[in-house]
Scaffold this active site. Structure first.
Site, mmCIF file in Angstrom:
data_model
loop_
_atom_site.group_PDB
_atom_site.id
_atom_site.type_symbol
_atom_site.label_atom_id
_atom_site.label_comp_id
_atom_site.label_asym_id
_atom_site.label_seq_id
_atom_site.Cartn_x
_atom_site.Cartn_y
_atom_site.Cartn_z
ATOM 1 N N ASP A 106 -27.132 -13.685 -28.314
ATOM 2 C CA ASP A 106 -27.147 -12.620 -27.320
ATOM 3 C C ASP A 106 -26.056 -11.606 -27.649
ATOM 4 O OD1 ASP A 106 -28.357 -11.561 -24.945
ATOM 5 O OD2 ASP A 106 -26.502 -12.006 -23.889
ATOM 6 N N HIS A 113 -22.513 -0.843 -20.001
ATOM 7 C CA HIS A 113 -22.282 -2.185 -19.466
ATOM 8 C C HIS A 113 -20.912 -2.715 -19.895
ATOM 9 C CE1 HIS A 113 -23.009 -6.291 -18.184
ATOM 10 N NE2 HIS A 113 -22.808 -6.729 -19.408
ATOM 11 N N GLU A 180 -29.013 -10.669 -16.187
ATOM 12 C CA GLU A 180 -28.767 -9.620 -17.171
ATOM 13 C C GLU A 180 -30.121 -9.126 -17.644
ATOM 14 O OE1 GLU A 180 -24.339 -10.585 -18.902
ATOM 15 O OE2 GLU A 180 -26.050 -10.965 -20.218
ATOM 16 N N ASP A 214 -30.982 -12.927 -19.210
ATOM 17 C CA ASP A 214 -29.962 -13.909 -19.567
ATOM 18 C C ASP A 214 -29.146 -14.216 -18.316
ATOM 19 O OD1 ASP A 214 -28.758 -15.565 -21.479
ATOM 20 O OD2 ASP A 214 -27.094 -14.177 -21.721
ATOM 21 N N GLN A 221 -18.225 -18.247 -16.006
ATOM 22 C CA GLN A 221 -17.940 -17.440 -17.191
ATOM 23 C C GLN A 221 -16.505 -16.903 -17.178
ATOM 24 O OE1 GLN A 221 -20.477 -14.017 -17.502
ATOM 25 N NE2 GLN A 221 -19.498 -13.230 -19.334
ATOM 26 N N THR A 238 -32.146 -18.976 -19.998
ATOM 27 C CA THR A 238 -32.519 -17.626 -20.412
ATOM 28 C C THR A 238 -34.036 -17.525 -20.291
ATOM 29 O OG1 THR A 238 -30.679 -17.466 -21.978
ATOM 30 C CG2 THR A 238 -32.522 -15.944 -22.301
#
Length: 391
Positions: A106, A113, A180, A214, A221, A238
């Site tokens: 990815d 972004h 995402e 995603d 995270q 995903t």
């Protein structure tokens, strides 16, 4: 015999012809092509066992000349009559993951972004971008075993998280679950270890594109990503759309990328244009909340594949690489809810209720369209899933 009637405003006309894997009550998963509101069973229509396989991998591995040959055959076929048992209404089939995913990478290719997240995560820094960002397509390896097809519900992940007021990390379900909105690109023909793929050879290796979501647990995270980057906050799921739009269908969508300054190193340069004019739309509980424009992406998919292989890493049939979140300069073009709600500080109203991050029972659908080679637009379908409670 059947003649397929394609409505004039269909996103799935003969300038698209996306491939997918479907099954019926009577047949196991096999390869089909979508034409209007129908699916053509290619194993029957073309009398070719490569399309009787449960994934596209065997066909993709045959290479670009074969891809173009089959596309010409299908175009000729749907212009005439097709055997009745080879044509099925879209509502009578079940769609499956279209490929056996080999590797999954990815990227982080949207300047909008990356800048927004930089401002959110590192507000003390005058430059929201990290020093390497405009020199290479930043990416990380994901987990191919958790790539799923549209319609597969997503269980809320659990993991370690540490809030600003927590003395120590705690374990539990993510409370900042996000999406995402991305495009995904599929490698049809790989390259051996020790070699690399230049940007201008992209079309020889990339079979086509899908919509990709995603899913991201932002609290997990945030605690784990320093110093090595995302892991459990991303690896739980995903999702990709079931229809793979062939690269050949995207000729009219090809555009220049935004100006890349400083000039990329030679291995990231090429003569071919591989920016793509694709418009995405994100629905949250049935309401469109943002429309990210892929045309804004700083790094092209050709550059992403070139960077993936420049160190001699092998590429394989079925490799999937995501573009990273697609975001535009406007608030209603942000492709992740962490951006849309500015870290949860600016809730949005969705179907009459305030939202910051995803709640159990929420449903997200991402769709996308692009210009078609014969005018009008072509579609990628959608990638849709509902959030289930943590187990």
């Amino acid at each position: 015999m059947t003649v397929i009637s394609i409505p004039g405003d269909s996103l799935f006309g003969v300038d698209n012809l996306p491939y997918g894997v479907f099954s019926t009550d009577e047949t196991e998963p096999r390869v089909g092509v979508r034409v209007g509101d129908h699916v053509v069973d290619l194993a029957k229509a073309l009398d070719d066992d490569v399309f009787a396989q449960p994934t596209l991998n065997a066909f993709m591995a045959q290479g670009r000349d074969r891809w173009m040959q089959v596309r010409a055959q299908i175009t000729e076929l749907v212009a005439g009559e097709i055997a009745d048992d080879a044509v099925l209404p879209i509502g009578q089939v079940t769609m499956h993951l279209p490929i056996a995913v080999a590797d999954y990478v990815d990227f982080y290719a949207s300047e909008n972004h990356a800048s927004n997240l930089g401002r959110l995560f590192r507000p003390q820094n005058p430059d929201p971008l990290m020093p390497n960002w405009k020199h290479l397509p930043v990416g990380y390896h994901g987990r191919s075993s958790t790539v799923v097809a549209s319609g597969v519900d997503i269980v809320r992940p659990s993991g370690q998280r540490k809030g600003p007021d927590d003395e120590a990390p705690v374990f539990g379900p993510s409370v900042r679950l996000d999406i995402e909105a991305e495009m995904g690109f599929i490698v049809g023909v790989g390259s051996p270890m020790g070699s690399s793929i230049t940007p201008d050879r992209f079309a020889e290796h990339c079979f086509g594109a899908v919509i990709l979501n995603d899913w991201s647990a932002r609290d997990i995270q945030a605690w784990e990503y320093v110093p090595l980057g995302p892991n459990l906050g991303k690896s739980f799921a995903t999702s990709i759309s079931p229809w793979v739009v062939p690269l050949a269908a995207l000729e009219a969508a090809r555009i220049e990328t935004p100006v890349q300054d400083p000039e990329p190193l030679p291995y990231l340069q090429g003569d071919e244009k591989w920016g793509l004019d694709i418009d995405l739309a994100v629905e949250w509980n049935g309401e469109v909340v943002t429309r990210p424009p892929y045309a804004q992406m700083y790094w092209s998919p050709a550059q992403m594949l070139a960077h993936t292989t420049v160190n001699g890493a092998a590429a394989s049939t079925g490799d999937l690489f995501g573009s990273g979140t697609v975001s535009g300069p406007e608030k209603n073009q942000r492709g992740a809810f962490i951006e849309l709600t500015w870290g949860g500080k600016e809730p949005v109203t969705v179907a009459g209720e305030e939202r910051t991050f995803l709640q159990d029972g929420d449903e997200v659908s991402i769709s996308a369209t692009a210009p078609g080679v014969n005018g009008g637009r072509i579609g990628f379908g959608e990638v849709r899933a509902r959030i289930l409670p943590a187990t």
